[in-house]
Design a protein around this motif. Structure first.
Motif, short mmCIF file in Angstrom:
data_model
loop_
_atom_site.label_atom_id
_atom_site.label_comp_id
_atom_site.label_asym_id
_atom_site.label_seq_id
_atom_site.Cartn_x
_atom_site.Cartn_y
_atom_site.Cartn_z
N ALA A 41 0.66 -1.56 0.11
CA ALA A 41 0.04 -0.04 -0.42
C ALA A 41 0.71 1.28 0.01
O ALA A 41 1.91 1.86 0.66
N ILE A 42 0.17 2.41 -0.67
CA ILE A 42 1.09 3.38 -0.16
C ILE A 42 0.43 4.36 0.23
O ILE A 42 -1.62 5.09 -0.46
N ALA A 43 0.70 5.21 1.08
CA ALA A 43 -0.65 6.07 1.90
C ALA A 43 -0.22 7.37 1.39
O ALA A 43 0.17 7.82 0.68
N SER A 44 -1.88 7.76 1.51
CA SER A 44 -2.05 8.83 1.33
C SER A 44 -1.55 10.10 1.46
O SER A 44 -1.51 9.65 3.13
N PRO A 45 -0.71 11.21 1.68
CA PRO A 45 -0.55 11.99 2.12
C PRO A 45 -1.88 12.67 3.33
O PRO A 45 -1.63 13.16 3.77
N ARG A 46 -3.22 12.35 3.19
CA ARG A 46 -3.98 12.64 3.57
C ARG A 46 -4.84 12.01 4.81
O ARG A 46 -5.25 11.79 5.02
N ALA A 48 -5.09 10.55 7.39
CA ALA A 48 -5.47 10.42 8.82
C ALA A 48 -4.30 8.84 9.58
O ALA A 48 -3.60 8.60 10.75
N ASP A 49 -4.92 7.75 9.36
CA ASP A 49 -4.27 7.02 10.32
C ASP A 49 -3.82 5.67 9.16
O ASP A 49 -5.40 4.44 9.11
N PRO A 50 -2.99 5.92 7.98
CA PRO A 50 -2.88 4.08 7.70
C PRO A 50 -2.46 2.71 7.21
O PRO A 50 -3.04 1.94 6.71
N LEU A 51 -2.39 2.27 8.47
CA LEU A 51 -2.01 1.19 9.32
C LEU A 51 -3.59 0.17 9.63
O LEU A 51 -3.68 -0.89 8.40
N PRO A 52 -4.67 0.57 10.32
CA PRO A 52 -5.52 -0.34 10.45
C PRO A 52 -6.01 -0.98 8.71
O PRO A 52 -5.97 -2.46 8.82
N GLY A 53 -6.22 -0.32 7.74
CA GLY A 53 -6.70 -0.73 6.38
C GLY A 53 -5.64 -1.55 5.70
O GLY A 53 -6.45 -2.66 5.54
N VAL A 54 -4.75 -1.48 6.27
CA VAL A 54 -3.72 -2.29 5.46
C VAL A 54 -3.80 -4.00 6.02
O VAL A 54 -3.41 -4.77 5.57
N LEU A 55 -3.55 -4.25 7.23
CA LEU A 55 -3.43 -5.02 8.19
C LEU A 55 -5.12 -5.74 7.74
O LEU A 55 -4.78 -7.36 7.39
N ARG A 56 -6.15 -4.88 7.71
CA ARG A 56 -7.24 -6.09 7.37
C ARG A 56 -7.58 -5.99 6.27
O ARG A 56 -7.63 -7.64 5.82
N GLU A 73 11.67 14.16 15.59
CA GLU A 73 10.34 13.28 15.60
C GLU A 73 10.09 13.09 13.98
O GLU A 73 9.91 14.52 13.48
N LEU A 74 9.34 12.27 14.21
CA LEU A 74 9.06 12.25 12.18
C LEU A 74 7.08 12.22 12.16
O LEU A 74 6.63 11.20 12.97
N PHE A 75 6.64 13.16 11.24
CA PHE A 75 5.41 13.18 11.89
C PHE A 75 4.80 12.75 9.92
O PHE A 75 5.66 12.51 8.88
N LEU A 76 3.58 11.87 10.42
CA LEU A 76 3.29 11.69 8.74
C LEU A 76 2.38 12.76 7.59
O LEU A 76 1.88 13.44 8.17
N GLY A 77 3.10 12.62 7.13
CA GLY A 77 2.32 13.66 5.54
C GLY A 77 3.33 14.52 5.13
O GLY A 77 4.27 14.49 6.23
N PRO A 78 2.79 15.45 4.06
CA PRO A 78 4.33 16.13 3.45
C PRO A 78 4.08 17.70 4.90
O PRO A 78 4.79 18.58 4.51
N GLY A 79 2.78 18.07 5.38
CA GLY A 79 2.30 19.00 5.71
C GLY A 79 2.83 19.31 6.90
O GLY A 79 4.10 18.83 7.65
N GLY A 80 2.70 20.48 7.69
CA GLY A 80 3.47 20.69 8.78
C GLY A 80 2.85 19.70 10.06
O GLY A 80 1.83 18.86 9.88
N PRO A 81 3.71 19.53 10.79
CA PRO A 81 3.87 18.43 12.21
C PRO A 81 2.35 18.50 12.42
O PRO A 81 1.95 19.95 13.16
N ARG A 89 3.95 6.79 16.99
CA ARG A 89 2.28 6.56 17.53
C ARG A 89 1.63 5.90 16.44
O ARG A 89 0.79 5.34 17.04
N LEU A 90 1.39 6.49 14.92
CA LEU A 90 0.27 5.82 14.05
C LEU A 90 0.22 4.22 13.09
O LEU A 90 0.07 3.31 13.04
N VAL A 91 1.60 3.67 13.72
CA VAL A 91 2.25 3.31 12.79
C VAL A 91 3.30 1.64 13.13
O VAL A 91 3.21 1.00 13.61
N LEU A 92 4.00 2.59 14.15
CA LEU A 92 5.88 1.67 14.66
C LEU A 92 4.64 0.56 15.90
O LEU A 92 4.90 -0.39 15.94
N THR A 93 4.11 1.57 16.80
CA THR A 93 3.85 1.16 17.66
C THR A 93 2.52 0.06 17.68
O THR A 93 2.53 -0.94 17.81
#
Length: 321
Positions: A41-46, A48-56, A73-81, A89-93
């Motif tokens: 999967a390629i997560a959309s920049p928008r 909000a939480d890309p992992l659950p659907g990928v695992l499901r 710290e690494l924040f998801l997406g290309p925009g501001g933190p 929080r949303l992927v590794l953990t």
């Protein structure tokens, strides 16, 4: 190249004793579909939480764009933190929590590592900022060392998850200086046969489709492009690497299926696409072909250091991760 199930299973056997039950939420506890190592999967920049659907859905990998923020710290997406919207929080953990609660695997039928590609994006290319961000990633990964594919000296050891770093940060020198590393550099077909980028440093070749191919799936693929695709994949496999193709042509679902079919027939290990549901349905019906010896194919666009069409095929030197 794909006969790594036994080695991976052995590598995971020691992970079954990882202690500690971790709660991961109702979404991740839902029963997933069959594990599809070729589906990425390629997560959309928008997103909000890309992992659950990928695992499901049972996809075998995910590419996430990340931007360095305060304190590295690494924040998801290309925009501001955005507060809390971090890779940790949303992927590794949740990803490693799932593996711990399942005896060192993300799925019962998992035979190859889940491939997580961390793609650095954004306008900030200051070396100090990127270095600090990589050091943060490295530390976060070492917290889950028992579950990660890693390189110890010249030996690749597969784990539940393999992490590659891509994008605007060049981590090759940093990784090469680490005797024991828990992530790898993303490569291209230009790395084939390179002594400075061995499979222990660059185990996966990742390129967008349009870099070398022009076919968009609307008409039958030209014979020359088909031969070239097979030759390049075979050269990568002979060099001890897996192949990931992304940036697939936009078009109708029928055209996309045609592209997926050709990639699967060529033995591409990882097919990356934003159309997760369509890709999963396709790969369940049409799995990626296992590599078998075939007649020599043209290799004009492959580096000269790659095996010649009539040269004896070398033995695989490393177990891929």
């Amino acid at each position: 190249m794909n006969d790594n199930g036994a080695t991976f299973a052995g590598g995971l056997a020691g992970l079954a004793g990882v202690a500690g039950a971790v709660s991961i939420g109702n979404t991740l506890l839902r029963r997933p579909g069959p594990y599809l190592p070729a589906a990425h999967a390629i997560a959309s920049p928008r997103a909000a939480d890309p992992l659950p659907g990928v695992l499901r859905l049972g996809l075998g990998g995910l590419t996430v764009p990340v931007t360095p923020g305060p304190h590295g710290e690494l924040f998801l997406g290309p925009g501001g933190p955005q507060p809390g919207h971090t890779l940790r929080r949303l992927v590794l953990t949740p990803l490693f929590a799932r593996a711990k609660t399942r005896g060192g695997r993300l799925a019962r039928d998992q035979q190859v590592p889940f491939r997580l590609v961390v793609e650095f994006v954004g306008a900030n290319r200051e070396p100090e900022t990127l270095l600090r961000a990589y050091q943060m990633l490295d530390q976060q990964l070492r917290d889950h060392a028992a579950l990660l594919s890693h390189c110890d000296g010249n030996t690749l050891v597969p784990g539940a998850v393999t992490v590659s770093v891509a994008g605007i940060v060049d981590v090759r020198e940093l990784l090469a200086a680490q005797r024991k590393r828990y992530c790898f550099a993303d490569g291209t077909f230009d790395d084939l046969g390179s002594r400075s980028a061995p499979p222990t440093l660059v185990p996966m070749i990742s390129e967008p489709w349009g870099r070398r191919f022009g076919w968009d799936g609307r008409e039958p693929i030209p014979a020359e492009e088909r031969h070239l695709l097979h030759a390049m994949v075979r050269s990568a496999h002979d060099d001890g690497r897996t192949v990931r193709i992304s940036g697939l042509p936009e078009g109708s679902r029928r055209a996309r299926r045609a592209v997926w079919t050709e990639l699967g027939a060529a033995g591409v290990d990882v097919i990356a696409d934003g159309d997760q549901h369509g890709l999963v349905r396709h790969l369940r019906r049409h799995p990626v072909s296992r590599w078998v010896p075939r007649a020599p194919l043209p290799t004009r666009a492959v580096r000269r250091s790659s095996p010649r069409p009539n040269a004896p095929r070398p033995e695989r030197r490393h177990e891929p991760v």
